[in-house]
Scaffold this active site. Structure first.
Site, mmCIF file in Angstrom:
data_model
loop_
_atom_site.group_PDB
_atom_site.id
_atom_site.type_symbol
_atom_site.label_atom_id
_atom_site.label_comp_id
_atom_site.label_asym_id
_atom_site.label_seq_id
_atom_site.Cartn_x
_atom_site.Cartn_y
_atom_site.Cartn_z
ATOM 1 N N VAL A 1 -46.170 -6.532 28.888
ATOM 2 C CA VAL A 1 -44.951 -7.540 30.323
ATOM 3 C C VAL A 1 -45.131 -8.494 28.828
ATOM 4 O O VAL A 1 -45.244 -9.099 28.515
ATOM 5 C CB VAL A 1 -45.762 -7.430 30.857
ATOM 6 C CG1 VAL A 1 -44.900 -9.009 32.024
ATOM 7 C CG2 VAL A 1 -46.722 -6.626 32.419
ATOM 8 N N PRO A 2 -43.325 -7.874 28.784
ATOM 9 C CA PRO A 2 -42.521 -8.728 27.592
ATOM 10 C C PRO A 2 -43.026 -10.609 27.380
ATOM 11 O O PRO A 2 -41.063 -10.491 27.124
ATOM 12 C CB PRO A 2 -41.651 -8.477 27.082
ATOM 13 C CG PRO A 2 -41.130 -7.859 28.344
ATOM 14 C CD PRO A 2 -42.767 -7.539 29.134
ATOM 15 N N CYS A 3 -43.688 -11.159 27.958
ATOM 16 C CA CYS A 3 -43.965 -12.275 27.699
ATOM 17 C C CYS A 3 -43.005 -13.247 27.021
ATOM 18 O O CYS A 3 -42.851 -14.328 27.012
ATOM 19 C CB CYS A 3 -44.603 -13.265 28.193
ATOM 20 S SG CYS A 3 -46.256 -12.434 27.246
ATOM 21 N N HIS A 4 -43.041 -12.926 25.416
ATOM 22 C CA HIS A 4 -41.923 -12.979 24.452
ATOM 23 C C HIS A 4 -40.664 -13.523 24.873
ATOM 24 O O HIS A 4 -40.117 -14.018 23.895
ATOM 25 C CB HIS A 4 -42.196 -12.498 23.357
ATOM 26 C CG HIS A 4 -42.176 -11.144 22.791
ATOM 27 N ND1 HIS A 4 -42.367 -10.216 23.918
ATOM 28 C CD2 HIS A 4 -41.205 -11.100 22.216
ATOM 29 C CE1 HIS A 4 -42.326 -8.785 23.071
ATOM 30 N NE2 HIS A 4 -41.201 -8.949 22.633
ATOM 31 N N ARG A 5 -40.600 -12.645 25.363
ATOM 32 C CA ARG A 5 -38.725 -12.476 25.519
ATOM 33 C C ARG A 5 -38.609 -13.883 26.695
ATOM 34 O O ARG A 5 -37.259 -13.770 27.072
ATOM 35 C CB ARG A 5 -38.204 -11.357 26.111
ATOM 36 C CG ARG A 5 -38.527 -9.891 25.709
ATOM 37 C CD ARG A 5 -37.748 -8.435 25.377
ATOM 38 N NE ARG A 5 -38.519 -7.649 24.238
ATOM 39 C CZ ARG A 5 -38.983 -6.275 25.221
ATOM 40 N NH1 ARG A 5 -38.934 -6.094 26.117
ATOM 41 N NH2 ARG A 5 -39.418 -5.555 24.167
#
Length: 198
Positions: free
Chosen positions: A138-142
């Site tokens: 779940v790409p929270c870095h984006r």
């Protein structure tokens, strides 16, 4: 309650910990400098997990994570996850975020608006990011703050880890590039995106 297992593995950026149960990935800890630190971070989140040899489906995710940290474009959107009991709004945030692919970014406010919650809910989107049990998948870095600012990041290394991951994807915001171009510079190519099917 399904039994949790875990493994520690090395990537080009450090040691990653991953946990899973019969339904999918339950926890992922982003790279740290040592295997022991990665293991400690995971056990804090999933204390009942038992170290085990990953089955083929989990081994495929591990290999994909390793390739990701060498700069290969990987799509984790089809990877099965089991996030357990979550705040319903957080569940909606995570589902929306899984559609933000490699090299793309969004903002806390944009996700809130997409979910029909209005800009006032941007803070709640931030809380969901901080509680995300499976960063990268779940790409929270984006997710960026308003104006292209990097925003917070609760993983080891904080904002620098977020910048590193965005740099791998060629997605470092202009405002960050101006402030820390040397930290964000990587010589990775942009190979075709590969989707992990499950």
């Amino acid at each position: 309650m399904s039994e949790h297992h875990y493994e520690i593995f090395e990537t080009a950026r450090g040691f990653v910990a991953i946990a899973w149960n019969a339904n999918g990935i339950t926890c992922l800890r982003l790279p740290t400098r040592t295997s022991a630190t990665a293991e400690q971070a995971l056990v804090r989140r999933v204390p009942a997990a038992v170290r085990a040899t990953p089955p083929a489906s989990i081994a495929a995710v591990i290999a994909a994570v390793q390739r990701y940290f060498t700069g290969e474009a990987i799509d984790f959107s089809a990877v099965a996850v089991d996030l357990g009991t979550q705040d319903p709004f957080f569940t909606r945030v995570y589902a929306a975020l899984r559609t933000v692919g490699w090299g793309r970014t969004t903002t806390y406010g944009a996700i809130a608006k997409e979910l029909g919650a209005g800009l006032a809910a941007a803070r709640d989107v931030g809380k969901a990011m901080a509680a995300n049990p499976v960063p990268l998948i779940v790409p929270c870095h984006r997710v960026l703050a308003a104006g292209g600012n990097i925003g917070g990041f609760s993983a080891p290394g904080g904002a620098e880890t977020k910048i590193t991951m965005l740099a791998l994807e060629g997605a470092v915001p202009q405002v960050v590039e101006k402030q820390s171009a040397s930290q964000a510079a990587f010589a990775f190519g942009e190979p075709p995106q590969r989707k992990i099917a499950h």
